[in-house]
Every structure is written in C-alpha cells, then in structure tokens.
Design an enzyme around this catalytic site. Sequence first.
Site, PDB file in Angstrom:
ATOM      1  N   THR A  32       0.095   2.348   2.814  1.00 17.28           N
ATOM      2  CA  THR A  32      -0.010   2.166   1.363  1.00 17.28           C
ATOM      3  C   THR A  32      -1.152   3.011   0.789  1.00 17.28           C
ATOM      4  O   THR A  32      -2.079   2.499   0.164  1.00 17.28           O
ATOM      5  CB  THR A  32      -0.219   0.682   1.015  1.00 17.28           C
ATOM      6  OG1 THR A  32      -1.392   0.211   1.693  1.00 17.28           O
ATOM      7  CG2 THR A  32       0.977  -0.159   1.412  1.00 17.28           C
ATOM      8  N   GLY A  51      -1.254   4.872  -1.734  1.00 12.46           N
ATOM      9  CA  GLY A  51      -1.367   4.784  -3.188  1.00 12.46           C
ATOM     10  C   GLY A  51      -2.257   3.642  -3.632  1.00 12.46           C
ATOM     11  O   GLY A  51      -2.740   3.627  -4.764  1.00 12.46           O
ATOM     12  N   ASP A  52      -2.466   2.675  -2.761  1.00 14.29           N
ATOM     13  CA  ASP A  52      -3.371   1.553  -3.036  1.00 14.29           C
ATOM     14  C   ASP A  52      -4.720   1.729  -2.336  1.00 14.29           C
ATOM     15  O   ASP A  52      -5.771   1.496  -2.929  1.00 14.29           O
ATOM     16  CB  ASP A  52      -2.746   0.235  -2.570  1.00 14.29           C
ATOM     17  CG  ASP A  52      -1.523  -0.151  -3.373  1.00 14.29           C
ATOM     18  OD1 ASP A  52      -1.500   0.101  -4.587  1.00 14.29           O
ATOM     19  OD2 ASP A  52      -0.584  -0.710  -2.782  1.00 14.29           O
ATOM     20  N   THR A  53      -4.685   2.130  -1.053  1.00 21.15           N
ATOM     21  CA  THR A  53      -5.925   2.144  -0.283  1.00 21.15           C
ATOM     22  C   THR A  53      -6.866   3.281  -0.665  1.00 21.15           C
ATOM     23  O   THR A  53      -8.080   3.069  -0.723  1.00 21.15           O
ATOM     24  CB  THR A  53      -5.644   2.191   1.236  1.00 21.15           C
ATOM     25  OG1 THR A  53      -4.795   3.298   1.518  1.00 21.15           O
ATOM     26  CG2 THR A  53      -4.989   0.918   1.709  1.00 21.15           C
ATOM     27  N   GLY A  69      -8.584   2.380  -3.734  1.00 16.55           N
ATOM     28  CA  GLY A  69      -9.538   1.326  -3.391  1.00 16.55           C
ATOM     29  C   GLY A  69     -10.824   1.897  -2.817  1.00 16.55           C
ATOM     30  O   GLY A  69     -11.928   1.466  -3.165  1.00 16.55           O
TER      31      GLY A  69
END
Length: 177
Positions: free
Chosen positions: A137, A139-141, A144
């Site tokens: 993921t 696109g999230d990590t 983050g």
Amino acid sequence: EPPGKGERSRRIMPMIKRDGKQMSGLFATLNRNRKGIVINLKTEEGKDIFKNLVATMDVLLENFSPGTMDKLGLGYKVLKKINPSLIYVAISGYGQLEPYTGPYTNWGANNAAIQAMSGLMEISGDTDGPPAILGATLGDTIPGLWSVISTLLALEHRRNTGEGQFVDVSMYDCLAS
C-alpha cells in the site's frame, strides 16, 4: 472510526485470536497499543470536547477531504487560536494549501487512485499488459512517512520559534516524487 462498526481494517482477513476475541490481523498490526475515543464533531458538545483536547495537543493529524474540518468549524485557523503551538498535519489526495491547490484538490483519494495517478501502476506488471496495482500500500505508507518527516521538522521549528504550523501532505506529490 465510524461509531458502531469501526474502520474497515477491523474486518479484513486473516482473523486472529487476541485476548480471547477474534480480531483482524491487519487491524492488530496497524493499531498496536492505540487508544481511542469517539467524538461526534457534528454536535456542539463534541466540538467543545475536541477543542479542549486541542488546547493540550502537540500534533493533530487528519485525513478528511479538504475543507471538512473548516465546515465543522474546526479548521486550522480556528484551532491555532486555541493552541498557537499546534502542529496541524492534513493528509489529502492532492494537497490543499493555498496557493498550491489544483484541479484535483477536492477529489477523494486512496492507495489505488494515488498509485494510478502518480504513474506507479503504469510501470508495474507485465510489459505488454495493463497497469497493475502494487500489493504494497505505497499510496498510503509513503505519504505516512512524509507526514512523519514533515511533523518532525515542524516540531523542530516550534522548538526554535514557539510557533505551530499547518503541514499539507499530498499523497499524489509523495508518490510522484
């Protein structure tokens, strides 16, 4: 998390046993030792509770659609009056800090959309095949991680100046880079 049902990761397989109860392994991994409360920010009581918490916060991180907190009367301009040293971190798909907004500012975003928009999916998969989403993921990590780096820099700035600030993290910018 939505009251009553919680966030989606609570229901993603595989399920594990923890403290005698069934629990999503993903949720357990992502939320280890997290404590939470539910506040209805659409009520005056909820807004008052939230503002009291903000008065003692170092960092607030949110990833609502751009403008959501402003519509609730809880945007950065309001909260910095309560706590001038607040570091307010807003993660969105395409950024929201004026004057750096663009035509996609108000678009929703998730891991798959950001992988596609950044071009990452175009360079994944079979050479002659369609674009492919990565299993990780990213696109999230990756956003983050950039949020953490940005927060640390904002905390250092505050340590030197006493000033808080608004930190705008664009998921797209993080993956495009």
